[in-house]
Design an enzyme around this catalytic site. Structure first.
Site, PDB file in Angstrom:
ATOM      1  N   ASN A   9      -5.288  -5.791  -4.640  1.00 17.58           N
ATOM      2  CA  ASN A   9      -5.355  -4.744  -5.667  1.00 17.58           C
ATOM      3  C   ASN A   9      -3.943  -4.562  -6.205  1.00 17.58           C
ATOM      4  O   ASN A   9      -3.092  -3.990  -5.535  1.00 17.58           O
ATOM      5  CB  ASN A   9      -5.885  -3.445  -5.043  1.00 17.58           C
ATOM      6  CG  ASN A   9      -5.828  -2.276  -6.012  1.00 17.58           C
ATOM      7  OD1 ASN A   9      -5.584  -2.455  -7.203  1.00 17.58           O
ATOM      8  ND2 ASN A   9      -6.067  -1.072  -5.501  1.00 17.58           N
ATOM      9  N   TRP A  10      -3.728  -5.059  -7.400  1.00 23.48           N
ATOM     10  CA  TRP A  10      -2.376  -5.027  -7.962  1.00 23.48           C
ATOM     11  C   TRP A  10      -1.962  -3.621  -8.411  1.00 23.48           C
ATOM     12  O   TRP A  10      -0.791  -3.395  -8.725  1.00 23.48           O
ATOM     13  CB  TRP A  10      -2.267  -5.982  -9.153  1.00 23.48           C
ATOM     14  CG  TRP A  10      -2.329  -7.437  -8.806  1.00 23.48           C
ATOM     15  CD1 TRP A  10      -2.517  -7.990  -7.557  1.00 23.48           C
ATOM     16  CD2 TRP A  10      -2.192  -8.533  -9.707  1.00 23.48           C
ATOM     17  NE1 TRP A  10      -2.512  -9.356  -7.636  1.00 23.48           N
ATOM     18  CE2 TRP A  10      -2.311  -9.727  -8.956  1.00 23.48           C
ATOM     19  CE3 TRP A  10      -1.984  -8.640 -11.088  1.00 23.48           C
ATOM     20  CZ2 TRP A  10      -2.226 -10.987  -9.539  1.00 23.48           C
ATOM     21  CZ3 TRP A  10      -1.903  -9.897 -11.671  1.00 23.48           C
ATOM     22  CH2 TRP A  10      -2.020 -11.052 -10.896  1.00 23.48           C
ATOM     23  N   LYS A  11      -2.934  -2.717  -8.488  1.00 23.68           N
ATOM     24  CA  LYS A  11      -2.660  -1.352  -8.997  1.00 23.68           C
ATOM     25  C   LYS A  11      -1.940  -1.459 -10.353  1.00 23.68           C
ATOM     26  O   LYS A  11      -2.203  -2.412 -11.100  1.00 23.68           O
ATOM     27  CB  LYS A  11      -1.892  -0.543  -7.949  1.00 23.68           C
ATOM     28  CG  LYS A  11      -2.626  -0.552  -6.597  1.00 23.68           C
ATOM     29  CD  LYS A  11      -2.158   0.473  -5.620  1.00 23.68           C
ATOM     30  CE  LYS A  11      -2.971   0.356  -4.332  1.00 23.68           C
ATOM     31  NZ  LYS A  11      -2.649   1.362  -3.339  1.00 23.68           N
ATOM     32  N   HIS A  93     -11.483   4.173  -5.603  1.00 24.87           N
ATOM     33  CA  HIS A  93     -10.218   4.111  -4.865  1.00 24.87           C
ATOM     34  C   HIS A  93      -9.673   5.529  -4.706  1.00 24.87           C
ATOM     35  O   HIS A  93      -9.810   6.366  -5.609  1.00 24.87           O
ATOM     36  CB  HIS A  93      -9.218   3.217  -5.612  1.00 24.87           C
ATOM     37  CG  HIS A  93      -8.012   2.906  -4.779  1.00 24.87           C
ATOM     38  ND1 HIS A  93      -6.993   3.809  -4.603  1.00 24.87           N
ATOM     39  CD2 HIS A  93      -7.695   1.816  -4.042  1.00 24.87           C
ATOM     40  CE1 HIS A  93      -6.095   3.274  -3.792  1.00 24.87           C
ATOM     41  NE2 HIS A  93      -6.492   2.071  -3.434  1.00 24.87           N
ATOM     42  N   GLU A  95      -6.867   6.724  -5.019  1.00 20.80           N
ATOM     43  CA  GLU A  95      -5.943   7.169  -6.067  1.00 20.80           C
ATOM     44  C   GLU A  95      -6.709   7.681  -7.276  1.00 20.80           C
ATOM     45  O   GLU A  95      -6.272   8.626  -7.947  1.00 20.80           O
ATOM     46  CB  GLU A  95      -4.986   6.008  -6.433  1.00 20.80           C
ATOM     47  CG  GLU A  95      -3.975   5.781  -5.306  1.00 20.80           C
ATOM     48  CD  GLU A  95      -3.487   4.350  -5.163  1.00 20.80           C
ATOM     49  OE1 GLU A  95      -3.681   3.534  -6.071  1.00 20.80           O
ATOM     50  OE2 GLU A  95      -2.897   4.064  -4.096  1.00 20.80           O
ATOM     51  N   GLU A 164     -10.553   2.812   3.487  1.00 21.73           N
ATOM     52  CA  GLU A 164      -9.113   2.955   3.258  1.00 21.73           C
ATOM     53  C   GLU A 164      -8.679   4.368   3.627  1.00 21.73           C
ATOM     54  O   GLU A 164      -8.822   5.292   2.814  1.00 21.73           O
ATOM     55  CB  GLU A 164      -8.792   2.717   1.783  1.00 21.73           C
ATOM     56  CG  GLU A 164      -9.088   1.326   1.295  1.00 21.73           C
ATOM     57  CD  GLU A 164      -8.171   0.932   0.154  1.00 21.73           C
ATOM     58  OE1 GLU A 164      -7.622  -0.162   0.209  1.00 21.73           O
ATOM     59  OE2 GLU A 164      -7.976   1.733  -0.772  1.00 21.73           O
ATOM     60  N   GLY A 170      -0.036   2.616   1.313  1.00 27.58           N
ATOM     61  CA  GLY A 170       1.321   2.581   0.773  1.00 27.58           C
ATOM     62  C   GLY A 170       2.345   3.312   1.627  1.00 27.58           C
ATOM     63  O   GLY A 170       3.459   3.563   1.202  1.00 27.58           O
ATOM     64  N   SER A 208      -1.853  -0.447   4.148  1.00 28.07           N
ATOM     65  CA  SER A 208      -0.672  -1.065   4.752  1.00 28.07           C
ATOM     66  C   SER A 208      -0.990  -2.313   5.577  1.00 28.07           C
ATOM     67  O   SER A 208      -0.399  -2.538   6.634  1.00 28.07           O
ATOM     68  CB  SER A 208       0.104  -0.033   5.591  1.00 28.07           C
ATOM     69  OG  SER A 208       0.573   1.021   4.756  1.00 28.07           O
ATOM     70  N   GLY A 230       0.326  -3.264  -1.689  1.00 27.45           N
ATOM     71  CA  GLY A 230       1.702  -3.737  -1.814  1.00 27.45           C
ATOM     72  C   GLY A 230       1.898  -5.196  -1.451  1.00 27.45           C
ATOM     73  O   GLY A 230       2.615  -5.934  -2.154  1.00 27.45           O
TER      74      GLY A 230
HETATM   75  O1  G3H Z   1      -6.237  -0.919  -2.567  1.00 27.49           O
HETATM   76  C1  G3H Z   1      -5.358  -1.087  -1.726  1.00 27.49           C
HETATM   77  C2  G3H Z   1      -4.932  -0.016  -0.868  1.00 27.49           C
HETATM   78  O2  G3H Z   1      -4.725   1.160  -1.561  1.00 27.49           O
HETATM   79  C3  G3H Z   1      -3.885  -0.364   0.136  1.00 27.49           C
HETATM   80  O3  G3H Z   1      -2.595  -0.304  -0.419  1.00 27.49           O
HETATM   81  O4  G3H Z   1      -1.720  -2.094   1.065  1.00 27.49           O
HETATM   82  O5  G3H Z   1      -0.192  -0.800  -0.413  1.00 27.49           O
HETATM   83  O6  G3H Z   1      -1.238   0.279   1.583  1.00 27.49           O
HETATM   84  P1  G3H Z   1      -1.360  -0.751   0.516  1.00 27.49           P
END
Ligand code: G3H
Length: 245
Positions: A9-11, A93, A95, A164, A170, A208, A230
């Site tokens: 997930n590149w966000k 998600h 977020e 999650e 993160g 993470s 990340g």
């Molecule tokens: O979609 C992915 C998650 O929000 C995990 O993010 O690997 O940066 O903790 P992260």
């Protein structure tokens, strides 16, 4: 035996130049035994599709509208995402639940819209730190999943589920394999009560995940891969996680 799935997930990261480097790095690093996908920002979907032609790497979006079409400024429909070849759409998600006030029902409606266009929704559930500390983890994730089960009824077996824990996203604080497995087992049990396909469904862990903790997480009985934030932004890191799956 469920085939593992690793999704990056590149966000809201990337640029045309950095994406091209990342994708070419991934193409060189593959293939992997697991299924692999990247969920990229909307403007980059088409270029990602072109870059990944002929590879095993699938692609998708990080959200979709619950609406079919119409006067919904800024929204992107599942029909559009299907039109540009998306296989997956992340929905719910944390977020988006937190910053865009997405309710359990809206998330379920988005999952339904995705499925209606042949896109597999990756439905995210997870508790906050306060909820975990209050002993509410099970209650929260079951409530979030229940809305999706209720809305999709007989199609629930077609989704990918992602656990999650919000406190692990993160933050560098990964759930231990035992903590994650315990919640995955609860979710699998809830799915079993809803569909005969529950044991074939993939439940991903996210929060993470790194190259050095992925293998232990993925070795758990009910963890079928990862949703990676990340660590999905560097080809070497993401590839190492894909190898661990
Ligand atoms: O979609 C992915 C998650 O929000 C995990 O993010 O690997 O940066 O903790 P992260």
């Amino acid at each position: 035996m469920r085939k593992k799935l690793v999704v990056g997930n590149w966000k809201m990261h990337g640029s045309r130049a950095s994406n091209a480097l990342l994708l070419s790095g991934l193409k060189e690093a593959g293939p992997w035994t697991a299924d692999v996908a990247v969920c990229v920002p909307f403007p980059y979907i088409t270029e990602t599709a072109l870059a990944l032609t002929g590879t095993q790497i699938a692609y998708g979006s990080q959200d979709c509208s619950a609406h079919e079409q119409g006067a919904y400024t800024g929204e992107v429909s599942s029909a559009m995402l299907a039109d540009v070849g998306c296989r997956y759409a992340i929905v719910g998600h944390s977020e988006r639940r937190a910053y865009h006030q997405e309710s359990d029902q809206l998330v379920a409606d988005k999952a339904k819209a995705a499925l209606a266009h042949g896109i597999t929704p990756i439905v995210c559930v997870g508790e906050t730190l306060a909820e975990r500390e209050a002993g509410q983890t099970e209650h929260v994730v079951k409530r979030q999943l229940a809305a999706v089960i209720h809305t999709l009824t007989h199609c629930i077996g077609e989704i990918v589920l992602a656990y999650e824990p919000v406190w692990a996203i993160g933050t560098g604080l990964t759930a231990t394999p035992e903590q994650a497995q315990a919640v995955h087992a609860v979710l699998r049990q809830q799915l079993r009560a809803a569909t005969q396909k529950a044991d074939a469904m993939r439940i991903l862990y996210g929060g993470s995940v790194k190259a050095d903790n992925a293998a232990q997480l993925f070795a758990q009985a009910d963890i079928d891969g990862g949703l990676i934030g990340g660590a999905a932004l560097k080809a070497a890191d993401f590839s190492a996680i894909c190898r661990a799956a």
